[in-house]
Design a protein around this motif. Structure first.
Motif, short mmCIF file in Angstrom:
data_model
loop_
_atom_site.label_atom_id
_atom_site.label_comp_id
_atom_site.label_asym_id
_atom_site.label_seq_id
_atom_site.Cartn_x
_atom_site.Cartn_y
_atom_site.Cartn_z
N GLN A 231 98.06 10.18 -42.02
CA GLN A 231 96.86 9.96 -41.23
C GLN A 231 96.15 11.30 -41.06
N GLN B 155 96.83 3.61 -37.20
CA GLN B 155 97.87 3.30 -36.22
C GLN B 155 97.24 3.29 -34.83
N SER C 78 101.48 9.96 -38.11
CA SER C 78 101.14 9.45 -36.78
C SER C 78 102.30 8.61 -36.25
N SER D 122 88.13 5.93 -37.12
CA SER D 122 88.29 5.10 -38.33
C SER D 122 87.42 3.86 -38.26
N LEU E 46 89.19 5.90 -42.84
CA LEU E 46 89.85 7.21 -42.85
C LEU E 46 89.52 7.96 -44.14
N LYS F 111 91.45 11.45 -33.46
CA LYS F 111 92.47 11.03 -34.41
C LYS F 111 91.83 10.02 -35.36
N THR G 58 93.02 7.38 -37.69
CA THR G 58 94.27 6.72 -38.04
C THR G 58 94.12 5.21 -37.97
#
Length: 456
Positions: free
Chosen positions: A180, A82, A131, A371, A110, A78, A80
């Motif tokens: 994201q 977040q 996300s 990220s 990102l 992922k 992101t």
């Protein structure tokens, strides 16, 4: 397993490592010179090598085993900003201004990955997704409400989103961060490796760095005693070598988490998901090598060495969650990874010690290495080419200011792990081969020789 026998194979296998087109490289067999030596062939090392080679630097990248076969090859992939419920905590521990910088930095990371994929035409299954953090308990919902206030303070693009989730169960509350990304990390980094070659960068596999000697020039000493003389060195090997400098084993906690990828009978949710409740459950879709959409379920993490359950039980816990909510037909892949977390949950990126700006590190990504890894490559590249970076001071490994309560909490929770880590560094106690369980690694005694590393 609920209702049926588990389909988990005895041997772990990451879905990302099914991609077999990453080029192979010889090991280094002679002493060489370069401007920048990079230790570690994961996301930080490869993006750094590409950016530096593009900037005209002479670069050598070495990897102890095979490229992208460490933590980067065993991620949820992922991309992101977040990172679970982190911003309310960061505001309390490092302040609102720095918490905002952390968010901005991860968006920059990102966007770097997105832009490189487009500019270099890398087919890496990249897709833009919203996300979500979700809670199934009232306690988790309260945490999400607190985090939503942090989003407002930091002007984060998102907010409360209970009605927006695409989940097959009732949630008490949810929090969204829009736009994201998810991708295939091995495909992406393989594309960058090809570009590094075109730009004249040198890559060596099966070349383990033992230490870096800081003399008039930096010298990387490899296991086969080949030497790499460098102006600057980046240590991107997940856990920093030369650990007597900076004493990082006292400043990093170590955690293991697990993942499975499985076929389902029910639809797979649209978006990226992670639970506010414990044990953690992280969800996303992923394409198999045949193009079949699978569900990736991750979590069930614990401090390394502290789990009371056998390794296979953690995978089964994830499988049972998937069976209960998504009607899993078959688990095709399962893997685990160890992640490092810093004292304040902000990674260490930059000069390894106050005394030297020639030896740089990147570590402690707190399970969010995609990220943060891209951010690290940007910061390290800027420092080497002597360009100012607005995020450098936030991630500076030599930072010392930290509020008392987070520090006390870290020390308390990490005390036994640190004790074992320190003991291991001083005494290097060895296990017998028979003591290792499947999917466990350690230092073993083999044919009378201690301190041989082995994984079953």
């Amino acid at each position: 397993m609920i209702g049926k026998k588990s389909s988990i194979n005895i041997f772990p296998k990451s879905i990302w490592r099914e991609f077999k087109e990453t080029p192979s490289f010889d090991s280094l067999q002679k002493s060489v010179e370069t401007e920048v030596g990079i230790i570690g062939g994961g996301i930080v090392g490869i993006i750094s090598a590409y950016l530096l080679a593009k900037a005209g630097k002479k670069v050598i990248l070495i990897e102890a085993e095979k490229l992208i076969d460490g933590v980067t090859g065993f991620t949820t992939a992922k991309i992101t900003a977040q990172h679970g419920l982190i911003y309310d905590e960061l505001i309390k521990s490092i302040g609102q201004e720095k918490a905002k910088l952390y968010y901005d930095a991860n968006l920059v990371g990102l966007n770097l990955i997105k832009q490189l994929a487009v500019d270099l035409n890398i087919d890496c299954d990249l897709s833009e997704e919203n996300s979500f953090v979700f809670a199934q308990t009232k306690e988790g919902a309260q945490k999400i409400l607190a985090e939503s206030e942090a989003y407002k303070k930091l002007a984060i693009d998102g907010g409360l989103a209970k009605k927006e989730v695409d989940l097959p169960f009732v949630v008490e509350e949810a929090l969204v961060m829009y736009n994201q990304v998810q991708f295939h990390p091995v495909k992406f980094l393989t594309g960058l490796v090809e570009e590094i070659k075109k730009l004249g960068g040198q890559v060596y596999e099966n070349t383990r760095a033992l230490k870096v000697i800081d003399q008039e020039e930096l010298v990387i000493v490899t296991e086969n005693m080949s030497l790499i003389s460098c102006d600057k060195v980046i240590i991107a090997s997940h856990y920093p070598i030369n650990d007597n400098e900076g004493i990082y084993f006292t400043r990093l906690s170590v955690n293991r988490s697990y993942a499975i990828a499985a076929r389902t009978k029910k639809d797979i949710p649209v978006g990226l998901y992670i639970s506010a409740d414990q044990p953690t459950r992280s969800l996303r879709s992923v394409l198999s090598k045949e193009g079949e959409k699978l569900i990736l379920i991750a979590g069930d993490g614990h401090a390394t060495g502290r789990s009371k359950s056998k390794t296979i039980e953690h995978y089964r816990n994830l499988e049972e969650f998937g069976e209960a909510y998504f009607d899993i037909k078959e688990t095709l892949y399962h893997w685990s990874s160890q992640d490092l977390t810093t004292l304040d949950k902000v990674p260490y990126i930059g000069r390894k010690t106050v005394e030297s700006n020639r030896l740089l590190i990147a570590t402690g990504f707190n399970k969010w290495g995609m990220s943060n890894g891209a951010v690290a490559a940007l910061i390290l590249t800027d420092q080497i080419v002597e360009k100012e970076n607005e995020f450098a001071s936030l991630f500076d490994p030599t930072r010392s200011k930290i509020k008392k309560e987070p520090a006390k909490s870290f020390i308390k929770s990490n005390a036994s792990v640190a004790k074992e880590f320190i003991s291991g560094k001083i005494e290097k106690t060895a296990k017998a081969v028979a003591d290792l369980e499947k999917d466990e690694g350690g230092m073993i005694e083999f044919k009378g020789e201690k301190n041989k590393s082995l994984s079953r």
